[in-house]
Design an enzyme around this catalytic site. Structure first.
Site, mmCIF file in Angstrom:
data_model
loop_
_atom_site.group_PDB
_atom_site.id
_atom_site.type_symbol
_atom_site.label_atom_id
_atom_site.label_comp_id
_atom_site.label_asym_id
_atom_site.label_seq_id
_atom_site.Cartn_x
_atom_site.Cartn_y
_atom_site.Cartn_z
ATOM 1 C CB THR A 139 5.261 5.956 -15.369
ATOM 2 O OG1 THR A 139 6.150 7.053 -15.068
ATOM 3 C CG2 THR A 139 3.987 6.096 -14.543
ATOM 4 C CD GLN B 47 -1.316 -4.387 -37.939
ATOM 5 O OE1 GLN B 47 -1.829 -3.940 -36.923
ATOM 6 N NE2 GLN B 47 -1.695 -4.026 -39.147
ATOM 7 N N GLY C 270 -8.037 -8.711 -38.325
ATOM 8 C CA GLY C 270 -9.299 -8.391 -37.636
ATOM 9 C C GLY C 270 -9.616 -9.366 -36.518
ATOM 10 C CD GLU D 281 -1.194 8.367 0.654
ATOM 11 O OE1 GLU D 281 -1.447 9.587 0.602
ATOM 12 O OE2 GLU D 281 -0.722 7.795 1.657
ATOM 13 C CB ILE E 168 -3.923 -1.645 -2.975
ATOM 14 C CG1 ILE E 168 -3.697 -0.192 -2.536
ATOM 15 C CG2 ILE E 168 -3.029 -2.610 -2.195
ATOM 16 C CD1 ILE E 168 -2.338 0.414 -2.923
ATOM 17 C CB THR E 169 -1.778 -5.490 -6.974
ATOM 18 O OG1 THR E 169 -1.663 -4.560 -8.040
ATOM 19 C CG2 THR E 169 -1.823 -6.910 -7.524
ATOM 20 N N GLY F 199 0.800 -1.224 0.000
ATOM 21 C CA GLY F 199 0.000 0.000 0.000
ATOM 22 C C GLY F 199 0.828 1.267 0.000
ATOM 23 C CD GLU G 252 6.158 -3.477 -8.918
ATOM 24 O OE1 GLU G 252 7.379 -3.480 -8.755
ATOM 25 O OE2 GLU G 252 5.415 -4.436 -8.642
ATOM 26 C CB SER H 58 5.087 9.638 -10.380
ATOM 27 O OG SER H 58 4.436 9.001 -11.451
HETATM 28 C C1 LIG Z 1 -3.603 -2.165 -12.150
HETATM 29 C C2 LIG Z 1 -2.745 -1.367 -11.211
HETATM 30 C C3 LIG Z 1 -2.174 -1.994 -10.116
HETATM 31 C C4 LIG Z 1 -1.399 -1.259 -9.207
HETATM 32 N N1 LIG Z 1 -0.909 -1.873 -8.088
HETATM 33 C C5 LIG Z 1 -0.341 -1.104 -7.113
HETATM 34 C C6 LIG Z 1 0.017 -1.682 -5.837
HETATM 35 O O1 LIG Z 1 -0.146 -2.891 -5.619
HETATM 36 N N2 LIG Z 1 0.499 -0.861 -4.882
HETATM 37 C C7 LIG Z 1 0.697 0.481 -5.074
HETATM 38 O O2 LIG Z 1 1.127 1.164 -4.148
HETATM 39 N N3 LIG Z 1 0.401 1.050 -6.281
HETATM 40 C C8 LIG Z 1 -0.126 0.294 -7.286
HETATM 41 N N4 LIG Z 1 -0.457 0.861 -8.508
HETATM 42 C C9 LIG Z 1 -0.248 2.296 -8.701
HETATM 43 C C10 LIG Z 1 0.844 2.629 -9.692
HETATM 44 O O3 LIG Z 1 2.102 2.325 -9.155
HETATM 45 C C11 LIG Z 1 0.675 4.102 -10.082
HETATM 46 O O4 LIG Z 1 -0.480 4.184 -10.896
HETATM 47 C C12 LIG Z 1 1.901 4.652 -10.779
HETATM 48 O O5 LIG Z 1 2.971 4.774 -9.877
HETATM 49 C C13 LIG Z 1 1.647 6.026 -11.423
HETATM 50 O O6 LIG Z 1 1.028 6.901 -10.528
HETATM 51 P P1 LIG Z 1 -0.299 7.689 -10.989
HETATM 52 O O7 LIG Z 1 -1.236 6.716 -11.577
HETATM 53 O O8 LIG Z 1 -0.766 8.505 -9.847
HETATM 54 O O9 LIG Z 1 0.192 8.625 -12.167
HETATM 55 P P2 LIG Z 1 0.910 10.073 -12.017
HETATM 56 O O10 LIG Z 1 2.042 9.978 -11.073
HETATM 57 O O11 LIG Z 1 -0.133 11.090 -11.768
HETATM 58 O O12 LIG Z 1 1.505 10.256 -13.480
HETATM 59 C C14 LIG Z 1 0.701 10.688 -14.595
HETATM 60 C C15 LIG Z 1 1.644 10.887 -15.782
HETATM 61 O O13 LIG Z 1 2.622 11.903 -15.478
HETATM 62 C C16 LIG Z 1 3.928 11.376 -15.656
HETATM 63 N N5 LIG Z 1 4.823 11.967 -14.668
HETATM 64 C C17 LIG Z 1 4.649 12.088 -13.330
HETATM 65 N N6 LIG Z 1 5.704 12.666 -12.744
HETATM 66 C C18 LIG Z 1 6.595 12.927 -13.746
HETATM 67 C C19 LIG Z 1 7.895 13.495 -13.794
HETATM 68 N N7 LIG Z 1 8.526 13.924 -12.684
HETATM 69 N N8 LIG Z 1 8.505 13.604 -14.997
HETATM 70 C C20 LIG Z 1 7.900 13.147 -16.117
HETATM 71 N N9 LIG Z 1 6.669 12.582 -16.143
HETATM 72 C C21 LIG Z 1 6.030 12.465 -14.959
HETATM 73 C C22 LIG Z 1 3.787 9.868 -15.465
HETATM 74 O O14 LIG Z 1 4.849 9.162 -16.085
HETATM 75 C C23 LIG Z 1 2.443 9.616 -16.125
HETATM 76 O O15 LIG Z 1 2.610 9.530 -17.515
HETATM 77 C C24 LIG Z 1 -1.178 0.125 -9.448
HETATM 78 C C25 LIG Z 1 -1.721 0.740 -10.591
HETATM 79 C C26 LIG Z 1 -2.493 0.026 -11.453
HETATM 80 C C27 LIG Z 1 -3.101 0.713 -12.652
#
Ligand SMILES: Cc1cc2nc3c(=O)[nH]c(=O)nc-3n(C[C@H](O)[C@H](O)[C@H](O)COP(=O)(O)OP(=O)(O)OC[C@H]3O[C@@H](n4cnc5c(N)ncnc54)[C@H](O)[C@@H]3O)c2cc1C
Length: 383
Positions: free
Chosen positions: A365, A336, A340, A127, A157-158, A124, A363, A132
């Site tokens: 982006t 591809q 279809g 939030e 949270i997976t 966890g 984990e 990120s």
């Molecule tokens: C299916 C799924 C399972 C998940 N499981 C877990 C889990 O088990 N535990 C957990 O804690 N989290 C989990 N996550 C959360 C995941 O780690 C976050 O979604 C991820 O870290 C990105 O955060 P965000 O979605 O808030 O995107 P944001 O941080 O809001 O980012 C949005 C965009 O902005 C870009 N960006 C942000 N900051 C910068 C920067 N400084 N420079 C350049 N680009 C930037 C990002 O690359 C992205 O393209 C999960 C997410 C999903 C979808």
């Protein structure tokens, strides 16, 4: 780096391969449609030792090296990313982190249950307001006597609704950013912890993903994992190895894409011959094959560095970045090849593409991986 597998590594890979063919692949499409993997799979994963890889045997683990872990993870990813994710989180992010940071009581309390599959763990960190930028999370744990009272919210949270224990990150002090964060092991049935399933995911539909709401969750002070104020280091150490695990799962996706593309190209005929005989189809297939091999080598390199006790964080980001983008490319190329038919749920490649898509997001982006790699190369932090 020696690329020849030992007899033990070959055996554990074969065990995983057989398990996937028998008990995962035949059900993956149905689990995807039902938005739920059969929960019984967790016990089977435990019985096979897959939930205890690299965890010491004295705590119920099955031991083994990180290359064995990567080999198993690739096979699981080939069968179903939702199943692979259960292992990557419950073992990779939670059990391994308890093994690395836990005191004797915490190890005895959680590791035998997590490695046997009797219990499931979730991680966890994310939030609603911080993904990120995890160092600025807002969930707060306040000390009251021998306890901490935790308030806040987590999302995405997976394993969230399946979990018995949450490795939770919360702010314990007024120190800004990462310095004020501590880690806790919170039993999921603690009063005040509410879990809400998130529906409507593009992929990984078989996996339980949840929102956690913490309203006055009280845990003993002994639930803190690692020293106070070191929670961000706990999280980052977990994620560095976690990125290797995601990369291995991505190699599995790319391999499944290759197998599917090869099978289809051999039997689909257009212009009087199998499409496998058209050069541009061969280009699609060869691009997938190169992505599989390159992603696998980068991933094995991380496992090798860990097993030799060398620094591996940058290598893990490189592997995760390349393998996740490669998995998306590979699944897209396979689609591809299917023309279809690839767009129809009856065929496997659409699910591969949907499952692959999240790998460049969670984990860390792809953009965050580039910043981690760039910081290591230049010595300048962009965060
Ligand atoms: C299916 C799924 C399972 C998940 N499981 C877990 C889990 O088990 N535990 C957990 O804690 N989290 C989990 N996550 C959360 C995941 O780690 C976050 O979604 C991820 O870290 C990105 O955060 P965000 O979605 O808030 O995107 P944001 O941080 O809001 O980012 C949005 C965009 O902005 C870009 N960006 C942000 N900051 C910068 C920067 N400084 N420079 C350049 N680009 C930037 C990002 O690359 C992205 O393209 C999960 C997410 C999903 C979808």
């Amino acid at each position: 780096m020696n690329l020849e597998l030992s007899a033990e590594q070959t055996a554990v890979r074969q065990l995983a391969r057989d398990f996937v063919v028998r008990e995962v692949a035949p059900h993956a499409a149905a689990w995807d449609r039902a938005e739920q993997v059969d929960r019984g799979i967790v016990k089977t994963l435990g019985d096979l030792g897959f939930l205890g890889l690299t965890v010491p045997e004295e705590y119920g683990g099955s031991g083994g090296d990180h290359l064995s872990y990567v080999l198993v993870t690739e096979e699981l990813g080939r069968g179903d990313s939702s199943v692979r994710g259960i292992v990557s989180v419950s073992l990779g992010l939670v059990a391994k982190t308890i093994a690395a940071w836990g005191d004797e009581h915490q190890k005895r309390q959680w590791l035998p249950r997590l490695t046997s599959g009797e219990a499931v763990g979730c991680f966890g960190l994310t939030e609603p307001g911080t993904g990120s930028d995890a160092a600025h999370l807002a969930t707060r744990a306040v000390r009251e006597g021998d306890t901490y009272v935790i308030n806040g919210a987590k999302t995405f949270i997976t394993n969230g609704t399946w979990a018995d224990v949450v490795l939770l990150f919360a702010r314990t002090g007024d120190a800004p950013g990462h310095r004020g964060i501590s880690a806790f092991l919170v039993p999921a049935d603690t009063p005040g912890l509410e879990r809400r399933e998130i529906h409507g995911k593009l992929g990984l539909r078989g996996q339980a993903t949840a929102e956690l709401v913490l309203d006055g969750v009280r845990v003993p002070a002994g639930a803190m994992l690692g020293p106070e104020g070191k929670g961000f280091s706990v999280a980052m150490s977990a994620l560095a190895k976690g990125r290797m695990s995601v990369a291995a799962g991505c190699v599995g996706i790319a391999r499944a894409a290759l197998d599917a593309a090869l099978g289809y190209a051999g039997q689909r005929a257009q212009f009087g011959k199998p499409i496998a005989g058209h050069q541009l189809v061969q280009e699609l297939i060869s691009d997938i094959a190169v992505d599989v091999e390159a992603a696998r080598l980068l991933t094995w390199r991380v496992a090798d560095l860990i097993d030799r006790g060398e620094p591996f964080t940058t290598a893990a980001s490189q592997a995760k970045l390349f393998a996740s983008e490669a998995a998306v490319r590979a699944a897209n190329n396979a689609l591809q090849v299917f023309g279809g038919y690839g767009y129809i749920d009856e065929y496997p490649v659409g699910k591969l593409l949907r499952d692959a898509r999240v790998m460049t997001l969670y984990e860390g982006t792809s953009q965050i991986q580039k910043l981690v790699i760039g910081r290591a190369l230049t010595g300048v932090s962009a965060f």
